[in-house]
Scaffold this active site. Structure first.
Site, PDB file in Angstrom:
ATOM      1  N   HIS A  49      33.649 -26.813 -24.906  1.00  0.00           N
ATOM      2  CA  HIS A  49      33.036 -26.204 -23.725  1.00  0.00           C
ATOM      3  C   HIS A  49      34.054 -25.415 -22.906  1.00  0.00           C
ATOM      4  O   HIS A  49      33.772 -24.323 -22.439  1.00  0.00           O
ATOM      5  CB  HIS A  49      32.418 -27.324 -22.888  1.00  0.00           C
ATOM      6  CG  HIS A  49      31.592 -26.845 -21.753  1.00  0.00           C
ATOM      7  ND1 HIS A  49      30.307 -26.417 -21.923  1.00  0.00           N
ATOM      8  CD2 HIS A  49      31.874 -26.713 -20.428  1.00  0.00           C
ATOM      9  CE1 HIS A  49      29.820 -26.054 -20.755  1.00  0.00           C
ATOM     10  NE2 HIS A  49      30.737 -26.213 -19.834  1.00  0.00           N
ATOM     11  N   HIS A  95      22.839 -25.242 -19.461  1.00  0.00           N
ATOM     12  CA  HIS A  95      22.918 -26.649 -19.094  1.00  0.00           C
ATOM     13  C   HIS A  95      21.971 -27.415 -20.010  1.00  0.00           C
ATOM     14  O   HIS A  95      21.072 -28.122 -19.553  1.00  0.00           O
ATOM     15  CB  HIS A  95      22.594 -26.859 -17.608  1.00  0.00           C
ATOM     16  CG  HIS A  95      23.622 -27.685 -16.913  1.00  0.00           C
ATOM     17  ND1 HIS A  95      23.365 -28.441 -15.805  1.00  0.00           N
ATOM     18  CD2 HIS A  95      24.924 -27.901 -17.192  1.00  0.00           C
ATOM     19  CE1 HIS A  95      24.475 -29.062 -15.424  1.00  0.00           C
ATOM     20  NE2 HIS A  95      25.423 -28.754 -16.247  1.00  0.00           N
TER      21      HIS A  95
HETATM   22  N1  LIG Z   1      29.852 -15.439 -25.012  1.00  0.00           N
HETATM   23  C1  LIG Z   1      30.717 -14.920 -24.173  1.00  0.00           C
HETATM   24  N2  LIG Z   1      30.825 -13.615 -24.047  1.00  0.00           N
HETATM   25  C2  LIG Z   1      31.652 -13.103 -23.147  1.00  0.00           C
HETATM   26  N3  LIG Z   1      32.381 -13.802 -22.329  1.00  0.00           N
HETATM   27  C3  LIG Z   1      32.307 -15.104 -22.400  1.00  0.00           C
HETATM   28  C4  LIG Z   1      31.460 -15.725 -23.323  1.00  0.00           C
HETATM   29  N4  LIG Z   1      31.548 -17.025 -23.166  1.00  0.00           N
HETATM   30  C5  LIG Z   1      32.406 -17.206 -22.183  1.00  0.00           C
HETATM   31  N5  LIG Z   1      32.881 -16.048 -21.704  1.00  0.00           N
HETATM   32  C6  LIG Z   1      33.775 -15.862 -20.594  1.00  0.00           C
HETATM   33  O1  LIG Z   1      34.769 -16.837 -20.651  1.00  0.00           O
HETATM   34  C7  LIG Z   1      35.109 -17.277 -19.343  1.00  0.00           C
HETATM   35  C8  LIG Z   1      35.059 -18.769 -19.260  1.00  0.00           C
HETATM   36  O2  LIG Z   1      33.736 -19.166 -19.341  1.00  0.00           O
HETATM   37  P1  LIG Z   1      33.198 -20.518 -18.717  1.00  0.00           P
HETATM   38  O3  LIG Z   1      34.111 -21.605 -19.084  1.00  0.00           O
HETATM   39  O4  LIG Z   1      31.805 -20.662 -19.128  1.00  0.00           O
HETATM   40  O5  LIG Z   1      33.295 -20.187 -17.193  1.00  0.00           O
HETATM   41  P2  LIG Z   1      33.296 -21.236 -16.013  1.00  0.00           P
HETATM   42  O6  LIG Z   1      34.603 -21.858 -16.057  1.00  0.00           O
HETATM   43  O7  LIG Z   1      33.074 -20.385 -14.825  1.00  0.00           O
HETATM   44  O8  LIG Z   1      32.193 -22.207 -16.295  1.00  0.00           O
HETATM   45  C9  LIG Z   1      34.136 -16.627 -18.398  1.00  0.00           C
HETATM   46  O9  LIG Z   1      34.768 -15.559 -17.768  1.00  0.00           O
HETATM   47  C10 LIG Z   1      33.060 -16.118 -19.289  1.00  0.00           C
HETATM   48  O10 LIG Z   1      32.486 -14.973 -18.717  1.00  0.00           O
END
Ligand SMILES: Nc1ncnc2c1ncn2[C@@H]1O[C@H](COP(=O)(O)OP(=O)(O)O)[C@@H](O)[C@H]1O
Ligand SMILES: [Mg+2]
Lengths: 736, 80, 233, 80
Positions: A49, A95
């Site tokens: 995750h 979620h």
């Molecule tokens: N499928 C994806 N395509 C583009 N960017 C992604 C994708 N999955 C995650 N990211 C980018 O990776 C970063 C980390 O994501 P995430 O861990 O979900 O964010 P957060 O810590 O805010 O929950 C974010 O900037 C998100 O936009």
């Protein structure tokens, strides 16, 4: 270094979801055995995750740049410039697992989390969307899940005070044990006042804001990265409860201190709470961070360092404050009744140090915690292409009228009014197009600018051909924005798949991402944020691959957006785009013939682009009175939707005869739209189409109270609407 | 027969309502309130006079509907 | 018209209300924080807007009704000053004793956001003078607890004294249980206090004041109030 | 000290939620349920050890906030 913590054993390492080679990586990295709290931190930072360890290598290929992109992936949310000094901040996040375990709270905290991602960057949320996938309606748990999830999405957004203006709801047996809840939030900010997570300056105070820390959701992040087995329900004690009231206070307080120029960096506490937010702020700013856990506001007595570092209590933020603004910022938070505590400071050491009860519980290299997370190039198998089904080979089991009625009352095509009426979709007074159209249209401030918003994916296409399915999801989002007259600007993606350790699942992932990438490039529609949710499977059966695309477009004048309703009798109905009668993977094949077979319709991105630009031009020039893109269910379903919207029927021309009738009416060929044009403009539209080499066909004339098709019984619009509106409420009332 | 089912949040589960009420009581100047947690009661009338049967029905009602056992505990009392 | 819009923690339609007041009356409303103890000098109209004050926790409106500013609002009403209470504001006004009765869970037990039809029962009040008696208007509702309930005596008094200002009806003004969106007694959507200077209603006229955003049917309420004070001035 | 305040609807006041729960229990096939009315409980911790003082504070809390005495009754128990 730490007292009273459990000894590290191989079992304990395994319980933290760390594989033996990953544990070895930790030992090599820090040169000693980690403490228990450190192990917890590694497990949170290195799970799927947070680390994207299976997906990272593939996500790199996504196009993320355009002149209007201010911030692409890598921050809490993506940011695009819409002119006039304004920026739109948006992201979608899943979620899924929490919503299966506790549908109301799981969905509610999903909405809360994504709203926080958006306002952390300094934007005031102006709209939400949600894409929901549930199991077979006949499955005993489905109704309960639908009811809880919808109430939870509404419960949070309504109370927080943001309109929920769009989304998707689908049903398929492959989501039986793994429903999907993808929530998207969109906010508005001044383009020169965006706030980021990177800390700067040594010795700066790190402030904890919002609600107190409890034992909520400990191991939430690792749960989201584990496949469900029979005993999933036992993970229950980790349930987080959302508090939209506190979040609303947090929003107002954050925007107030941002406006007062108090903030150096800010980061919400989402997955893996304090750990992830503190590490990210330090690592992004090339700084170390020291936290004093004794200062963390706790809801319960006796919380350990481990618990505080891994708690996923909601409605919390971490901020690096300008030291001279401390008193001012604190007064604002006190006024809003929120906790405010200085819990640490930035250091020059690039170490992540956590102290509790006088002892150092954690001392780790801050950058490596993120950068050195494992990254896998997992083997993948994209599978065999499915055969292209010839329309002639599919025998129609019933007439066109019966088939339409059946489709319009089916779970995936029926009206989702029962869902969106539980969402406040008019608050803020800017909702120009409410749920029920192709894309929602939300006015920006007092206008005339407006945003168009949509969430799309067709999982059955992705399953049959991941690459084409990935392309199609992007194309459909782009088309929906276009149909209301908007210029598509950028998207967020939420990639929901099964267990990536299985090559065929990894193959779906890789194929879909390649398809998304291809479509984004060709449509000039970059990815600015997103989220990956893997391990959505139970007992070895995965969900349909579901890469949800959240699209954002802009309209220069909100009063000029097109809606899909037939407006008046006597208008000419035109079809834009080529019809081959593609029935493979169509809803007609599934709902009417009972088969899920064949290759999905191919997506010709040049055609998409040309046809879409043509339609957008017509809308912009005010020539069309209605516009609607074609997708699930094909041409006749689209016409039915246009007729039902205001109760205006149509007399349709016969099917051309070069393809079977049912393929003409229900084929799901891509890149198509239906528009209506007053008689006086028809010639002009045809001429314009010819100069742009866009195929246009006359379909018939609006009017009457039924859909009249030659050689078919007339289909009363009122009866159709009854079916359309009836299925979901009747199902939820237990009548079906 | 009359019965009461009392449903309360499990310990450790966040109670936003309780928290807000606690704050309100404090600002209303009600003295000495240290904490508040909110729950529900269901006053139920049951047909028949068989206590064991009533208790079984109440348990079923609590498990199936009245309590969300993921986050709540319940208690059954047959009161007469 | 000098209006004051109350702001409680968790309230969320205060901006919608302020914007509509600005748009229709031309004046800038004062935003008044719940912890204040006095209204701005010269306030003509107090507006208790919609939202989720205190998250709707305990009972909708209960906590806000006990906020410091409410004494000033009660005093304003006692002097004959006008109070407009919309949605959560209506709930707050009932809890504060400014209006009788309570707003219970919707009969369908769900939050419902939908355009509904209201019959304006009378046009001889400062709140409804912008409409004709019997006129049917289309405005949105968005609430989970708008099911108006009071004891039989209170309902009889409200009806007898002509204090029902708005009722949920079919588009043609017919009373029809199918169009009573939340199951309110006698399809009551809005009521006046005894003196006729406090109006509470569940729907959101403030969200229907522009043709491009749904309809202009809500405008009459604000235009009428503006006229009322302009005349008085 | 711990206490519980129980707030229930006065007899005769309509309880749509209780009604709906009653209906739902019936349609779930839970046997013998004749009627359901829903109320609230507040589990409150109070500082100090003076029971009379605690009871006075609880009464004040109930009257001022916890119950809407127009439609609700309340009961106070100091439990320990
Ligand atoms: N499928 C994806 N395509 C583009 N960017 C992604 C994708 N999955 C995650 N990211 C980018 O990776 C970063 C980390 O994501 P995430 O861990 O979900 O964010 P957060 O810590 O805010 O929950 C974010 O900037 C998100 O936009
Ligand atoms: Mg985030």
């Amino acid at each position: 270094m730490s007292r009273n913590e459990p000894r590290i054993t191989p079992e304990l390492v395994a319980e933290h979801g760390l594989k033996p080679d990953e544990y070895k990586r930790i030992l090599d990295l820090i040169g000693r055995e980690p403490s228990f709290t450190e192990l917890g931190i590694f497990s949170a930072m290195w799970n799927e995750h947070c680390s994207y360890k299976s997906s990272r290598v593939h996500l790199r290929g996504l196009p993320t740049k355009a002149p209007w992109v201010i911030q692409g992936p890598g921050e809490n949310a993506g940011v695009i410039d819409i002119g006039d000094g304004l920026a739109v901040v948006f992201k979608m996040e899943s979620h899924n697992h929490p919503s299966y375990i506790e549908p109301y709270q799981g969905a509610a905290t999903g909405v809360g989390g994504i709203l926080r991602d958006v306002f952390t960057m300094g934007a005031r949320p102006i709209a939400c969307l949600n894409a929901l996938s549930f199991g077979d309606p006949k499955h005993p748990k489905t109704r309960h899940l639908v009811s809880g999830v919808v109430a939870g999405v509404g419960g949070y957004g309504n109370s927080f005070g943001v309109p929920t203006v769009g989304g998707q709801v689908r049903f398929h047996t492959r989501y039986d044990g793994n429903n999907l809840v993808n929530a998207m939030a969109v906010g508005l900010a001044d383009s020169d006042k965006i706030f980021y997570a990177a800390a700067s300056g040594v010795g700066m105070p790190i402030v904890y804001l919002g609600s107190k820390t409890g034992r909520d959701g400990i191991h939430g992040a690792s749960m989201a990265s584990a496949e469900f087995g029979e005993g999933a329900e036992e993970k229950r004690p980790t349930v987080q409860v959302g508090d939209p009231f506190s979040e609303k206070l947090l929003l107002e307080a954050c925007l107030e201190i941002m406006a007062k120029d108090c903030v150096i960096a800010i980061q919400d506490m989402g997955a893996a709470g304090l750990t992830c937010s503190a590490v990210e702020m330090g690592a992004k700013g090339d700084l170390g961070v020291t936290l004093e856990l004794d200062k963390v506001p706790c809801r319960e007595a006796g919380m350990t360092a481990y618990e505080m570092m891994l708690s996923e209590s909601q409605e919390r933020m971490l901020m690096v404050l300008k030291p001279e603004k401390e008193k001012e910022a604190e007064a604002i938070f006190r006024k809003w009744g929120l906790d405010f505590a200085i819990v640490g400071e930035t250091t020059p050491t690039k170490r992540f140090i956590v102290k509790h009860g006088g002892a150092v519980m954690v001392d780790l290299p801050i950058k490596e915690l993120g950068d050195e997370a494992p990254m896998y190039k997992r083997p993948f198998d994209e599978g065999k292409k499915r055969p292209v089904l010839k329309a002639e080979s599919i025998k129609p089991p019933m007439g066109v009228a019966d088939a339409l009625e059946k489709l319009i009352g089916s779970p995936d095509l029926c009206s989702k009014r029962w869902v969106w009426e539980q969402y406040d979709h008019v608050i803020l007074g800017n909702t120009v197009q409410r749920p029920g159209g192709d894309a929602a249209v939300v006015r920006v401030n007092d206008g005339p600018k407006a945003l168009a918003l949509t969430a799309d994916v067709t999982p059955r296409y992705c399953e049959a051909d991941p690459f084409e399915g990935g392309k199609q999801a992007v194309a459909e989002a782009w088309r929906n924005l276009t149909a209301v007259g908007a210029r598509p600007l950028a998207l967020t993606d939420n990639l929901n798949f099964g267990n990536p350790e299985r090559p065929e699942i990894m193959g779906q992932f890789v194929g879909c991402v390649r398809g998304i990438s291809e479509a984004c490039k060709r449509l000039d529609f970059p990815v600015v944020s997103g989220n990956v949710s893997l391990y959505n499977e139970t007992n070895g059966r995965a969900i349909l691959p579901t890469p949800t695309i959240g699209g954002v477009g802009v309209l220069d004048d909100f009063t000029k957006s097109a809606t899909l309703a037939f407006k008046a009798p006597g208008e000419t109905i035109l079809l834009i785009g080529e019809t081959q009668g593609w029935l493979g993977q169509s809803l007609y094949l599934r709902e009417v013939c009972g088969k899920e077979e064949g290759a999905p319709p191919p997506v010709d991105l040049d055609e998409e682009r040309e046809n879409g630009n043509f339609v957008r031009g017509l809308v912009k020039d005010g020539i069309v009175t209605a516009a609607h893109d074609l997708s699930d269910g094909g041409l006749l379903v689209a016409l039915a939707e246009m007729a039902m919207a205001q109760g205006v029927g149509a007399t349709l021309d016969p099917a051309p005869g070069d393809i079977p009738d049912h393929a003409h009416w229900f084929g799901e060929d891509q890149a198509r739209y239906v528009v209506t044009v007053p008689a006086v403009h028809v010639d002009a539209v045809l001429a314009r189409a010819q100069t742009m080499s866009v195929p246009v066909w006359r379909l018939g004339i609006t009017g009457g109270d039924s859909l009249a098709i030659p050689n078919e019984r007339p289909i009363a619009v009122a009866a159709l609407r009854e079916r359309f509106e009836n299925w979901l409420p009747a199902y939820m009332a237990g009548e079906i | 027969m009359k019965a009461r089912v009392t449903v309360t949040l499990r310990p450790g589960i966040l109670d936003p309502q309780g928290k807000a009420i606690e704050g309100a009581l404090k600002s209303l100047g009600v003295g000495g309130i240290a904490s508040v947690r909110q729950g529900k009661v269901f006053d139920i009338e049951i047909d028949g006079a068989d206590k064991a049967r009533a208790e079984a029905a109440l348990k079923e009602a609590a498990e199936k509907l009245l309590a969300n056992t993921v986050i709540e505990n319940y208690r059954i009392e047959v009161t007469g | 018209m000098k209006s004051a819009v109350l702001v409680f923690p968790g309230i969320n339609r205060e901006r919608d209300m302020a914007r509509t007041l600005r748009l229709v009356s031309g004046g800038e409303p004062a935003m008044v924080w719940h912890a204040e103890t006095a209204l701005p000098a010269g306030t003509d109209l107090v507006v208790i807007p919609g939202g989720f004050s205190y998250g709707d926790y305990l009972r909708c409106g209960a906590i806000a009704a006990r906020a410091p500013i409410m004494d000033a609002v009660r005093a304003h009403a006692a002097r004959g000053g006008l109070v407009l209470a919309v949605c959560n504001g209506f709930q707050i006004a009932c809890e504060a004793g400014l209006l009788p009765g309570v707003l219970m869970r919707n009969a369908a037990l769900k939050f419902i956001c939908r355009d509904i039809f209201l019959k304006v029962e009378r046009s001889d009040t400062p709140f409804t003078r912008g409409y004709n008696a019997g006129q049917v208007i289309k405005v949105p509702t968005a609430h989970g607890e708008g099911n108006y309930t009071a004891d039989a005596d209170t309902i009889a008094r409200l009806e007898g004294e002509g204090r029902v200002a708005f009722r949920y009806t079919a588009p043609d003004g017919r009373l029809d249980p199918q169009w009573n969106v939340n199951g309110s007694s006698n399809a009551i959507a809005g009521i006046l206090n005894e003196r006729g200077n406090v109006l509470g209603l569940m729907p959101h006229p403030e969200n229907h004041v522009e043709a491009s955003i749904g309809s202009t049917d809500g405008r009459g309420l604000f235009a009428g109030l503006t006229q009322h004070f302009d005349k008085a001035a």
